[in-house]
Design an enzyme around this catalytic site. Sequence first.
Site, short mmCIF file in Angstrom:
data_model
loop_
_atom_site.label_atom_id
_atom_site.label_comp_id
_atom_site.label_asym_id
_atom_site.label_seq_id
_atom_site.Cartn_x
_atom_site.Cartn_y
_atom_site.Cartn_z
CB ALA A 124 13.16 41.87 7.35
CG ASP A 125 8.22 44.31 7.68
OD1 ASP A 125 8.98 45.29 7.86
OD2 ASP A 125 7.53 44.17 6.67
CB ILE A 126 8.09 39.13 12.01
CG1 ILE A 126 6.81 39.07 11.17
CG2 ILE A 126 7.90 38.40 13.34
CD1 ILE A 126 5.63 39.79 11.76
N GLY A 166 9.91 44.15 14.57
CA GLY A 166 8.88 44.40 15.57
C GLY A 166 9.26 43.84 16.93
CG ASP A 189 10.21 41.39 4.83
OD1 ASP A 189 10.46 41.16 6.01
OD2 ASP A 189 10.25 40.50 3.95
#
Length: 395
Positions: free
Chosen positions: A168-170, A173, A140
């Site tokens: 960025a991860d969220i 997802g 991220d």
Amino acid sequence: MSGALEGVRIIDVSRVLAGPFCSMILGDLGAEVIKIEHHQSGDETRGWGPPFAQGESAYYLCANRNKQSMTLNLKSEQGKEIFRELVSSGDIVIQNFKTGTLEKMGLGYEDLKEFNPQLIMASITGFGLTGPYKDLPGYDYIIQAMSGLMSITGEKGGEPVKVGVAIADILTGLYTCIGILSALHHRNESGQGQEIDISLMDCQVSSLVNVASNYLFNGLPPERMGNQHSNIVPYQTFRTSDGELVVAVGNDEQFSRFAAVIGSPELAEQQRFKHNEKRLLNKEELIPILEDSLKRKTKKEWKVLLDDAGIPNGPINDIAEMFEDPQISARGMLMAMDHPTIADLRMVGSPLNLSKTPVTMRKHPPLYGEHTDAILVEMGYDPVQIEKFKQNKII
């Protein structure tokens, strides 16, 4: 009432945040999620702390409810066989290994669809399955830097700053959820599965929305603006007599009401401030005037006045203040779950409110390997075989 995704089985071999966050959302919506973890170490986030509660890290707990945990050695032939059996009975595989890793193990999409032609596989990587960076690892923080996000985050004239959560991860997802649900709809119509290629980099670039669009129109790299907005004025934080308040005036009519509330209705009649385009050009003159006015009352006093006038505003809460906000409680965004080792497990709730198929919190974030034996028994393995698997480090 059953969940919207009841009957959908997900085999989740992802770790850390983007993949687990995606599968948790789908689990909340009713899907059965089997979380496959390394047979010796498990999901890395189990060790990401403190804080811990009875050995369970807060980081792991935040993204893994409504799942079963099964340990499996995917490098062993027996482990691969068990995994293929699971896939043959499943609908979706979510994975975030480096590009090509599962293919080298004989477990890539082209391999697995031989066992399940209707399989949907969501492959999450840092930079995607194609392109010159496809083999690079992606975290991220790195993505926030390379995507341009950090270049626009921070105070004007200051250093670039990352967002305070792994955004960025969220976002990845969430985009992965969208892709999976679209692929499920397509499969229901056509009977065909497919692979979904999702990258953190692509998702973060997509999320730049108007900032990226501004650059594509004028060719000027955006500057950091701190708490101000690149296209709207006033749309920023202001200091009151006892703290800071965000005021977000979205149009000229709102500005007219805002000017009246702060005791300066004439501002909305002046040509240099009457329209947003002019306010943007003359903000260096306007903002100090507004700041002087807002310093005269407390943030609570301003909130009452601005709410009554229909001006979007809000205090800058810390996390504790946020959870004490009655709106959070009313919306179910703070919830409790039963857990075998944690007496008082509180978690962030789901923002999804479906009237016919509401989300449900059926399963606590699983203990490491908590359901391995039960899943294997369901698959037809007997206790003697399961014990041999343990002895041979298959599970």
